[in-house]
Write a protein that holds these residues in place. Sequence first.
Motif, mmCIF file in Angstrom:
data_model
loop_
_atom_site.group_PDB
_atom_site.id
_atom_site.type_symbol
_atom_site.label_atom_id
_atom_site.label_comp_id
_atom_site.label_asym_id
_atom_site.label_seq_id
_atom_site.Cartn_x
_atom_site.Cartn_y
_atom_site.Cartn_z
ATOM 1 N N SER A 162 -9.826 -8.473 14.815
ATOM 2 C CA SER A 162 -11.012 -8.972 14.257
ATOM 3 C C SER A 162 -11.718 -8.183 13.163
ATOM 4 O O SER A 162 -11.150 -6.992 13.007
ATOM 5 N N ILE A 163 -12.235 -8.880 12.183
ATOM 6 C CA ILE A 163 -13.096 -8.116 11.193
ATOM 7 C C ILE A 163 -14.421 -7.534 11.830
ATOM 8 O O ILE A 163 -15.244 -8.392 12.499
ATOM 9 N N PRO A 164 -14.573 -6.247 11.902
ATOM 10 C CA PRO A 164 -15.677 -5.750 12.591
ATOM 11 C C PRO A 164 -17.025 -6.296 12.085
ATOM 12 O O PRO A 164 -17.205 -6.044 11.124
ATOM 13 N N SER A 165 -18.161 -6.378 13.003
ATOM 14 C CA SER A 165 -19.458 -6.878 12.385
ATOM 15 C C SER A 165 -20.155 -5.691 11.632
ATOM 16 O O SER A 165 -20.855 -5.910 10.840
ATOM 17 N N GLU A 166 -19.614 -4.417 12.038
ATOM 18 C CA GLU A 166 -20.216 -3.238 11.320
ATOM 19 C C GLU A 166 -19.896 -3.382 9.863
ATOM 20 O O GLU A 166 -20.584 -2.461 8.728
ATOM 21 N N ILE A 167 -18.972 -4.187 9.220
ATOM 22 C CA ILE A 167 -18.742 -4.206 7.862
ATOM 23 C C ILE A 167 -19.975 -4.857 7.393
ATOM 24 O O ILE A 167 -20.120 -4.499 5.730
ATOM 25 N N SER A 168 -21.038 -5.459 7.720
ATOM 26 C CA SER A 168 -22.171 -5.958 7.252
ATOM 27 C C SER A 168 -23.056 -4.740 6.773
ATOM 28 O O SER A 168 -24.067 -5.089 5.999
ATOM 29 N N ASN A 169 -22.699 -3.624 7.250
ATOM 30 C CA ASN A 169 -23.624 -2.452 6.771
ATOM 31 C C ASN A 169 -23.215 -1.855 5.571
ATOM 32 O O ASN A 169 -23.851 -1.047 4.901
ATOM 33 N N LEU A 170 -22.226 -2.445 4.697
ATOM 34 C CA LEU A 170 -21.804 -1.886 3.419
ATOM 35 C C LEU A 170 -22.666 -2.668 2.350
ATOM 36 O O LEU A 170 -22.081 -3.689 1.763
ATOM 37 N N ALA A 171 -23.874 -2.200 2.362
ATOM 38 C CA ALA A 171 -24.691 -3.012 1.631
ATOM 39 C C ALA A 171 -24.333 -3.068 0.062
ATOM 40 O O ALA A 171 -24.757 -3.776 -0.754
ATOM 41 N N ASN A 172 -23.534 -1.986 -0.456
ATOM 42 C CA ASN A 172 -23.164 -2.113 -1.747
ATOM 43 C C ASN A 172 -21.945 -2.791 -2.077
ATOM 44 O O ASN A 172 -21.398 -2.594 -3.292
ATOM 45 N N LEU A 173 -21.186 -3.312 -1.039
ATOM 46 C CA LEU A 173 -19.819 -3.703 -1.081
ATOM 47 C C LEU A 173 -19.833 -4.942 -2.211
ATOM 48 O O LEU A 173 -20.432 -5.879 -2.245
ATOM 49 N N ASN B 95 0.968 -1.421 1.410
ATOM 50 C CA ASN B 95 1.600 -0.473 1.835
ATOM 51 C C ASN B 95 2.146 -0.866 3.207
ATOM 52 O O ASN B 95 2.081 -1.966 3.766
ATOM 53 N N GLU B 96 2.624 0.299 4.085
ATOM 54 C CA GLU B 96 3.215 0.160 5.201
ATOM 55 C C GLU B 96 2.460 0.918 6.374
ATOM 56 O O GLU B 96 2.834 1.552 7.232
ATOM 57 N N PHE B 97 0.917 0.950 6.172
ATOM 58 C CA PHE B 97 0.273 1.531 7.001
ATOM 59 C C PHE B 97 0.351 1.208 8.386
ATOM 60 O O PHE B 97 0.799 -0.161 8.613
ATOM 61 N N THR B 98 -0.089 1.960 9.350
ATOM 62 C CA THR B 98 0.102 1.678 10.888
ATOM 63 C C THR B 98 -0.972 1.781 11.626
ATOM 64 O O THR B 98 -1.124 1.869 13.100
ATOM 65 N N ASP B 99 -2.100 1.414 10.916
ATOM 66 C CA ASP B 99 -3.645 1.347 11.782
ATOM 67 C C ASP B 99 -3.765 0.374 12.886
ATOM 68 O O ASP B 99 -4.089 0.671 13.771
ATOM 69 N N GLY B 100 -3.220 -0.794 12.385
ATOM 70 C CA GLY B 100 -3.641 -2.054 13.366
ATOM 71 C C GLY B 100 -4.751 -2.713 12.964
ATOM 72 O O GLY B 100 -4.800 -3.842 12.821
ATOM 73 N N THR B 101 -5.916 -2.150 12.892
ATOM 74 C CA THR B 101 -7.089 -2.821 13.046
ATOM 75 C C THR B 101 -8.025 -2.110 11.931
ATOM 76 O O THR B 101 -7.671 -0.896 11.620
ATOM 77 N N ILE B 102 -9.105 -2.942 11.439
ATOM 78 C CA ILE B 102 -10.184 -2.439 10.682
ATOM 79 C C ILE B 102 -11.204 -1.779 11.790
ATOM 80 O O ILE B 102 -11.940 -2.409 12.617
#
Length: 523
Positions: A240-251, A210-217
């Motif tokens: 960068s990919i935030p280190s907090e993504i590691s909190n998504l234990a069910n991913l 899509n054409e989202f304009t967020d910029g970052t995760i």
Amino acid sequence: APTNAPTNAPTNAPTQPRSSKLPSSLSPTSTPTRACASQAGKENDIAQIVEDIGTVVTPGSPDEAAVTWLTFIDETNSCLDGGAALQDRLILALYYYRTDGANWVNNSGWLTNTDHCTWYGISCTVGNIVNIIMDLNNVNGEIPPEFSKLENLSILRLYNNQLKGEIPSSLYSLPNLIFVDVEENRLRGGLFDAALFNATSLLRLRASFNEFTDGTIPPEISSLTSLQQLWIAGCGLTGSIPSEISNLANLKDFIAYDNELTGTIPDLTDLRSLQKLDLNNNKLTGPFHSSIGLLVELKRIILYENFLTGTLPSTIGNLDQTNDFMLANNTLSGTLPAGFSSLSQMVNLDLENNSFSGPLPDYDSWQFLQYFNANNNSLSGPIDASLFDKANLRFVYLSNNTLTGNLPSNFGQPLFLEDVWLNGNFLTGSIPDAQSGDFANITELLLNDNLLSGSVPASICSLRDESSINYRSLFDTLHADCAPFEGTDVIPNPCDCCSDCFEGKQQTRSTWHGKGPKKKESK
């Protein structure tokens, strides 16, 4: 005149004539009864619903068309359940008119006097809308914010349509919403709206291309602790990919390819449920993080087209469920870990355009292998014959390495084999004969720029001979060193059937310094 002619007007005649226009005011005149006891009551109830769901109706708008349909055309009794069905039918009518429903690929049942739960793409439980599934349906317009009034909505799938505008933030307040798929549309605005991080029941978010304009995760992604799928490829994401993504234990799926992500891959140790990691075609740097090798559920590792450096960790040996391991077009180096031999479920391995050295991996146990690409590295040593024992093998690309030894005699054996590229190595010995049934589906066989001796066998040439019972109609490319060395009459591998002849190497491995193949002619 007949004696049974009516003498009076029927007692159940409507008290007001049906109008072709909207009521003069959309403001309710009294508290709605939700019983539709009369046309006036129905109009009043609809006006109250319009107010309740926050819709502003202007003359000539799609919203006016939706209200008109429900008020004067729809003949179903939608008020017996206290008005919930009346509201649902209005919301669906708004969606239909706002997104050019007349031109959807499938609009079966829509705006007919049937139960709206039977309309194409709509599923209900006990009369409540729970699923709206309209993939590939030419839905053209914006997602109605009124969808947030469908309190039981669980799945919203609108993949590959013509949606524009923004994802209504109010959607994320739905308590039962578990699956949103808006991939391949033209949505703008912010994907990571603050409201998203309150959608703690959300299991699947698919928003790629899509054409989202967020910029970052954002690091707040960590609040979506139930999330199993995060598909955000091709969304123009940077940073960068935030280190907090590691909190998504069910991913289970982290799909973020075709972005502009930078920095290193964070520690993913806690993503123990992860099955698909696809970050290809970004600008990631640094090493192949050793934590990836601890994610024993991984089936797909797709990291090609980045700037990864260093060696592969020994932890790779833990990935015995991995089917796809794709690392092409990085700057990885060093020898391939011995643990590669444990990857018994390997189907596709792509190491092309790196700087790997040392021997080929031990692929004896890779019985499901279909695609093996290690072109343009510095791999050395022989090609073990077990490579060509794989029943489903289709593509072998080992060009431009420093492989030595003889060609395996069974190199034409796999039934589905299409391409074999072995050019640009230091293979020696004669070219093996094709046995009966060999190369049944071959299209390209590249043997040039080696140190092979003798002619290309007649049994291989017969595969390109239309008069032969062995003719392979798709076999259009056969390369060999069948051109004479420059300034001599010496032809390393005479060939009367090759599509292209090359000069090949005059030098031995110890004295050759990387001169590329010289194409001499085409036949």
